[in-house]
Design a protein around this motif. Structure first.
Motif, mmCIF file in Angstrom:
data_model
loop_
_atom_site.group_PDB
_atom_site.id
_atom_site.type_symbol
_atom_site.label_atom_id
_atom_site.label_comp_id
_atom_site.label_asym_id
_atom_site.label_seq_id
_atom_site.Cartn_x
_atom_site.Cartn_y
_atom_site.Cartn_z
ATOM 1 N N ARG A 66 0.815 -1.219 0.000
ATOM 2 C CA ARG A 66 0.000 0.000 0.000
ATOM 3 C C ARG A 66 0.846 1.265 0.000
ATOM 4 N N LEU A 67 1.975 1.234 0.685
ATOM 5 C CA LEU A 67 2.878 2.393 0.634
ATOM 6 C C LEU A 67 3.466 2.558 -0.762
ATOM 7 N N GLY A 68 3.815 1.445 -1.382
ATOM 8 C CA GLY A 68 4.398 1.504 -2.713
ATOM 9 C C GLY A 68 3.420 1.951 -3.785
ATOM 10 N N HIS A 69 2.122 1.787 -3.531
ATOM 11 C CA HIS A 69 1.102 2.135 -4.517
ATOM 12 C C HIS A 69 0.246 3.330 -4.101
ATOM 13 N N ARG A 70 0.659 4.037 -3.045
ATOM 14 C CA ARG A 70 -0.201 5.102 -2.523
ATOM 15 C C ARG A 70 -0.467 6.191 -3.551
ATOM 16 N N TRP A 71 0.539 6.569 -4.345
ATOM 17 C CA TRP A 71 0.326 7.642 -5.332
ATOM 18 C C TRP A 71 -0.529 7.146 -6.488
ATOM 19 N N TRP A 72 -0.374 5.893 -6.827
ATOM 20 C CA TRP A 72 -1.223 5.312 -7.875
ATOM 21 C C TRP A 72 -2.676 5.286 -7.410
ATOM 22 N N LEU A 73 -2.908 4.906 -6.169
ATOM 23 C CA LEU A 73 -4.267 4.871 -5.619
ATOM 24 C C LEU A 73 -4.877 6.271 -5.577
ATOM 25 N N LEU A 74 -4.076 7.254 -5.177
ATOM 26 C CA LEU A 74 -4.564 8.634 -5.133
ATOM 27 C C LEU A 74 -4.932 9.116 -6.536
ATOM 28 N N ALA A 75 -4.060 8.832 -7.503
ATOM 29 C CA ALA A 75 -4.337 9.244 -8.883
ATOM 30 C C ALA A 75 -5.603 8.570 -9.410
ATOM 31 N N ALA A 76 -5.789 7.310 -9.047
ATOM 32 C CA ALA A 76 -6.967 6.576 -9.518
ATOM 33 C C ALA A 76 -8.254 7.170 -8.972
ATOM 34 N N VAL A 77 -8.268 7.524 -7.690
ATOM 35 C CA VAL A 77 -9.501 8.078 -7.116
ATOM 36 C C VAL A 77 -9.763 9.482 -7.643
ATOM 37 N N VAL A 78 -8.714 10.260 -7.874
ATOM 38 C CA VAL A 78 -8.893 11.589 -8.462
ATOM 39 C C VAL A 78 -9.463 11.462 -9.872
ATOM 40 N N ALA A 79 -8.942 10.506 -10.649
ATOM 41 C CA ALA A 79 -9.451 10.281 -12.003
ATOM 42 C C ALA A 79 -10.909 9.834 -11.974
ATOM 43 N N ALA A 80 -11.238 8.972 -10.994
ATOM 44 C CA ALA A 80 -12.618 8.493 -10.887
ATOM 45 C C ALA A 80 -13.565 9.635 -10.536
ATOM 46 N N LEU A 81 -13.136 10.504 -9.633
ATOM 47 C CA LEU A 81 -13.963 11.656 -9.269
ATOM 48 C C LEU A 81 -14.121 12.605 -10.458
ATOM 49 N N GLY A 82 -13.021 12.835 -11.169
ATOM 50 C CA GLY A 82 -13.078 13.727 -12.327
ATOM 51 C C GLY A 82 -13.990 13.200 -13.421
ATOM 52 N N SER A 83 -13.991 11.864 -13.612
ATOM 53 C CA SER A 83 -14.822 11.275 -14.669
ATOM 54 C C SER A 83 -16.306 11.419 -14.383
ATOM 55 N N SER A 84 -16.655 11.680 -13.122
ATOM 56 C CA SER A 84 -18.063 11.822 -12.763
ATOM 57 C C SER A 84 -18.710 13.045 -13.398
ATOM 58 N N PHE A 85 -17.905 14.015 -13.792
ATOM 59 C CA PHE A 85 -18.467 15.175 -14.478
ATOM 60 C C PHE A 85 -18.934 14.809 -15.887
ATOM 61 N N ALA A 86 -18.455 13.678 -16.387
ATOM 62 C CA ALA A 86 -18.913 13.182 -17.681
ATOM 63 C C ALA A 86 -19.922 12.046 -17.491
ATOM 64 N N VAL A 87 -19.504 11.016 -16.721
ATOM 65 C CA VAL A 87 -20.363 9.842 -16.485
ATOM 66 C C VAL A 87 -20.432 9.603 -14.970
ATOM 67 N N PRO A 88 -21.459 10.121 -14.295
ATOM 68 C CA PRO A 88 -21.536 10.030 -12.829
ATOM 69 C C PRO A 88 -21.369 8.606 -12.294
ATOM 70 N N ALA A 89 -20.518 8.474 -11.284
ATOM 71 C CA ALA A 89 -20.311 7.233 -10.510
ATOM 72 C C ALA A 89 -19.561 6.132 -11.250
ATOM 73 N N ALA A 90 -19.429 6.218 -12.576
ATOM 74 C CA ALA A 90 -18.861 5.106 -13.347
ATOM 75 C C ALA A 90 -17.417 4.817 -12.968
ATOM 76 N N GLY A 91 -16.589 5.856 -12.841
ATOM 77 C CA GLY A 91 -15.185 5.651 -12.502
ATOM 78 C C GLY A 91 -15.016 4.994 -11.148
ATOM 79 N N GLY A 92 -15.810 5.411 -10.174
ATOM 80 C CA GLY A 92 -15.736 4.815 -8.850
ATOM 81 C C GLY A 92 -16.127 3.352 -8.861
ATOM 82 N N MET A 93 -17.146 3.010 -9.631
ATOM 83 C CA MET A 93 -17.585 1.616 -9.709
ATOM 84 C C MET A 93 -16.563 0.747 -10.434
ATOM 85 N N LEU A 94 -15.845 1.345 -11.382
ATOM 86 C CA LEU A 94 -14.742 0.631 -12.041
ATOM 87 C C LEU A 94 -13.651 0.285 -11.034
ATOM 88 N N LEU A 95 -13.290 1.253 -10.186
ATOM 89 C CA LEU A 95 -12.284 1.000 -9.146
ATOM 90 C C LEU A 95 -12.746 -0.095 -8.193
#
Length: 197
Positions: free
Chosen positions: A98-127
């Motif tokens: 988890r320490l080794g992937h912390r920045w990847w996890l942060l980037a993934a959740v930011v991307a999922a949140l950002g994608s909600s402005f186009a397709v609500p909730a879809a990015g989060g459900m993908l994660l």
């Protein structure tokens, strides 16, 4: 942790490495989907949630079944762990992943949140689907370990060369131990206190 005295190696449980990302991906996915559904988005909430449900199913299946041939090939060729090999505790393996992937996890959740402005909730459900797939893959490994009556371990230094992927190219083979070794039950779950006695 790499080479140890007398030729021993630091070993991490394969199932624990696989399972380490399941919980954070699921929780971050649920969080991102929950926030994302509040945003109307370009497609609208209904289409966003339906798209997210489809992505959840696909991500779960692809993650759970992807690479199984490679895992099986490595498992079949597993050598017996040596006397001087050091079995890494579950908590250490999980924390390291988890320490080794912390920045990847942060980037993934930011991307999922950002994608909600186009397709609500879809990015989060993908994660969340990716996390569920990892949990299912760990459970599959656990069934194999029980059937073979042998736990699977991977060298820690090899993990470091392939970004923490327990079946990556740098991994040349697994080590095996009896099912009572270490502090982890088959499949990567924490061993019950009764099993440790």
């Amino acid at each position: 942790m790499g080479r140890r005295g007398h030729g021993g190696q630091g070993l991490a449980r394969v199932a624990v490495v696989v399972r380490a990302g399941a919980a954070p991906l699921c929780w971050l996915g649920v969080f991102a989907a929950g926030i994302g559904v509040l945003v109307p988005g370009v497609t609208g909430r209904r289409i966003g949630v339906m798209t997210g449900a489809a992505l959840f199913i696909v991500a779960t299946a692809v993650t759970a079944y992807g690479g199984r041939k490679r895992y099986m090939a490595l498992a079949r060729g597993a050598a017996r762990a040596g006397k001087y090999d050091v079995l890494q505790d579950r908590a250490v393996t999980v924390r390291g992943w988890r320490l080794g992937h912390r920045w990847w996890l942060l980037a993934a959740v930011v991307a999922a949140l950002g994608s909600s402005f186009a397709v609500p909730a879809a990015g989060g459900m993908l994660l969340a689907g990716t996390g569920a797939g990892l949990w299912l893959k760990a459970a599959w490994l656990g069934r194999r370990e029980r059937a073979d009556e042998a736990l699977l371990w991977v060298r820690v230094d090899w993990l470091g060369r392939c970004g923490g992927a327990p079946a990556g190219k740098p991994v040349k083979g697994y080590r095996g131990t009896g099912v009572a070794a270490g502090d982890v039950a088959p499949g990567g779950a924490r061993r019950r206190t009764a099993e440790l006695v």
